[in-house]
Motif scaffolding. Sequence first.
Motif, short mmCIF file in Angstrom:
data_model
loop_
_atom_site.label_atom_id
_atom_site.label_comp_id
_atom_site.label_asym_id
_atom_site.label_seq_id
_atom_site.Cartn_x
_atom_site.Cartn_y
_atom_site.Cartn_z
N CYS A 128 -4.04 11.77 -7.37
CA CYS A 128 -4.30 12.51 -8.60
C CYS A 128 -4.46 11.52 -9.73
CB CYS A 128 -3.17 13.49 -8.90
SG CYS A 128 -1.56 12.70 -9.05
N VAL A 129 -4.88 12.00 -10.88
CA VAL A 129 -5.09 11.16 -12.03
C VAL A 129 -4.33 11.72 -13.21
CG1 VAL A 129 -6.79 10.20 -13.62
CG2 VAL A 129 -7.36 10.49 -11.21
N SER A 130 -3.55 10.91 -13.86
CA SER A 130 -2.86 11.34 -15.06
C SER A 130 -3.70 10.96 -16.27
CB SER A 130 -1.49 10.66 -15.14
OG SER A 130 -1.65 9.28 -15.34
N GLN A 131 -3.30 11.40 -17.42
CA GLN A 131 -4.07 11.12 -18.62
C GLN A 131 -4.03 9.64 -18.98
OE1 GLN A 131 -2.50 13.72 -21.62
NE2 GLN A 131 -3.65 15.49 -20.88
N LYS A 132 -2.93 8.97 -18.69
CA LYS A 132 -2.76 7.59 -19.12
C LYS A 132 -3.03 6.58 -18.01
CE LYS A 132 0.61 8.67 -22.73
NZ LYS A 132 1.97 8.38 -23.24
N ARG A 133 -2.78 6.96 -16.76
CA ARG A 133 -2.88 5.99 -15.68
C ARG A 133 -3.68 6.57 -14.52
NH1 ARG A 133 3.51 4.43 -15.21
NH2 ARG A 133 3.86 3.89 -17.39
N GLU A 134 -4.43 5.69 -13.89
CA GLU A 134 -5.17 6.09 -12.70
C GLU A 134 -4.36 5.70 -11.46
OE1 GLU A 134 -9.41 5.13 -10.42
OE2 GLU A 134 -8.93 4.22 -12.37
N ILE A 135 -4.33 6.59 -10.50
CA ILE A 135 -3.66 6.27 -9.24
C ILE A 135 -4.72 5.71 -8.30
CG2 ILE A 135 -2.49 7.19 -7.22
CD1 ILE A 135 -1.05 9.12 -8.94
N ILE A 136 -4.51 4.48 -7.86
CA ILE A 136 -5.45 3.80 -6.97
C ILE A 136 -4.84 3.67 -5.58
CG2 ILE A 136 -6.67 1.63 -6.52
CD1 ILE A 136 -6.99 1.27 -9.48
N LYS A 137 -5.63 4.01 -4.59
CA LYS A 137 -5.20 3.90 -3.19
C LYS A 137 -6.06 2.86 -2.47
CE LYS A 137 -4.33 7.70 -0.96
NZ LYS A 137 -4.52 9.04 -0.36
N LEU A 138 -5.40 1.96 -1.77
CA LEU A 138 -6.09 0.94 -0.97
C LEU A 138 -5.61 1.05 0.46
CD1 LEU A 138 -5.61 -2.18 -3.30
CD2 LEU A 138 -7.53 -0.57 -3.30
N GLU A 139 -6.50 0.77 1.39
CA GLU A 139 -6.09 0.72 2.79
C GLU A 139 -6.98 -0.26 3.53
OE1 GLU A 139 -8.43 4.46 4.77
OE2 GLU A 139 -6.53 4.91 3.76
N GLY A 140 -6.46 -0.77 4.63
CA GLY A 140 -7.22 -1.74 5.40
C GLY A 140 -6.48 -2.11 6.67
N LYS A 141 -6.98 -3.13 7.33
CA LYS A 141 -6.37 -3.63 8.56
C LYS A 141 -5.94 -5.08 8.37
CE LYS A 141 -8.97 -0.59 11.66
NZ LYS A 141 -9.90 -0.53 12.82
N SER A 142 -4.77 -5.39 8.89
CA SER A 142 -4.26 -6.76 8.81
C SER A 142 -3.10 -6.92 9.78
CB SER A 142 -3.80 -7.07 7.39
OG SER A 142 -3.30 -8.40 7.30
N GLN A 143 -2.94 -8.11 10.31
CA GLN A 143 -1.78 -8.45 11.13
C GLN A 143 -1.64 -7.55 12.35
OE1 GLN A 143 1.61 -8.71 8.51
NE2 GLN A 143 0.69 -10.35 7.30
N GLY A 144 -2.76 -7.12 12.90
CA GLY A 144 -2.72 -6.29 14.10
C GLY A 144 -2.32 -4.86 13.83
N THR A 145 -2.34 -4.45 12.57
CA THR A 145 -1.95 -3.09 12.21
C THR A 145 -2.74 -2.66 10.98
OG1 THR A 145 -0.04 -1.66 11.72
CG2 THR A 145 -0.01 -3.89 10.79
#
Length: 338
Positions: free
Chosen positions: A18-35
């Motif tokens: 979700c996004v608030s008025q003052k701050r953006e919520i950022i989501k990151l995902e990826g693969k690393s270290q065999g997981t």
Amino acid sequence: MLKKLVSCSLITLFMSSCVSQKREIIKLEGKSQGTTYHIIYMSKDGIRYKKQIDSLLTVVDNSMSTWVPNSIISRINNNEENVIVDNYFKTVFNKSFDVSNKTEGNFDITVGPLINSWGFGPTTNNALASTKVDSLIQLVDYKKVTLKNNVVIKENPSIKIDFNAIAQGYSVDVIADFFDKKKVRNYLVELGGEIIGKGKKNGEEWKVGIDQPNEKGVSEGQLEAIINLDNKALATSGNYRKYYVKGDQKFSHIIDPKTGYPAKHNLLSTTVIAKDGITADAYATAFMVMGLKKSKVFLEKNKKLNLEVFFIYDENGKWKTFTSQGLKKRLIELPKKL
């Protein structure tokens, strides 16, 4: 890449977008270290730090992954001369030694030859004969490895170091430190099930769920507990998720460094909350080796460590839980047992 020896995929993250008025919520995902990794953070400027985080994780791999042929740890295990360790390696080595001392050797980074020979390293699954175990266990003793002037000294060249039971916990600390330096105050980092949370999400504390296990692994969507994670790290280790079967025998990836065999007791999983990921990860593994009774005694004698735990164990065919007093305050929901 680092291959995780302890099964920490029990964790379910509650990460709403979700996004608030003052701050953006950022989501990151990826693969690393065999997981895989999943990160969520509150941003005032909308900057996405995925490239920087991937680079950090690559640096960690190049230091401590036995799956990277030219990593520092691989070069040490191959007995190259005058290999200088970096600060990542040094931090994990010193922490490992400290945990080994405190747990009387139930956590031991020199268990590598046994892990590989049992088939939980970069090898095929292989049940060992007792004579092979007796031979390899002579190489297992963390006190036979020292660090002097940033160079690892092994009493026996056949000794091999393995950081897989602690490195992913440390990796979330590395990412957390990156966010701290970038003055990101509210974030949740998960890598291979190891988690660290700082600040809050939209004014509420971060929440994580521990999945309910079953004989086949975990029951999807069924939670054993939900925990408030308030500026702490969490790690989970389990012996029912990562294993193989040969003949009529089941072999778990949790190797007891004192016997050389997979640990056998009624403790099914250990969840540990600590001040940082490296501590939570190491003790989650140590408790799986120690078992329920010894772990409870250890916690009583070492209250200054401020460890909080949630154990799942088998008692006469019924799965039960043990929750430390500190963790009881963090439980915000405990699903009813049918």
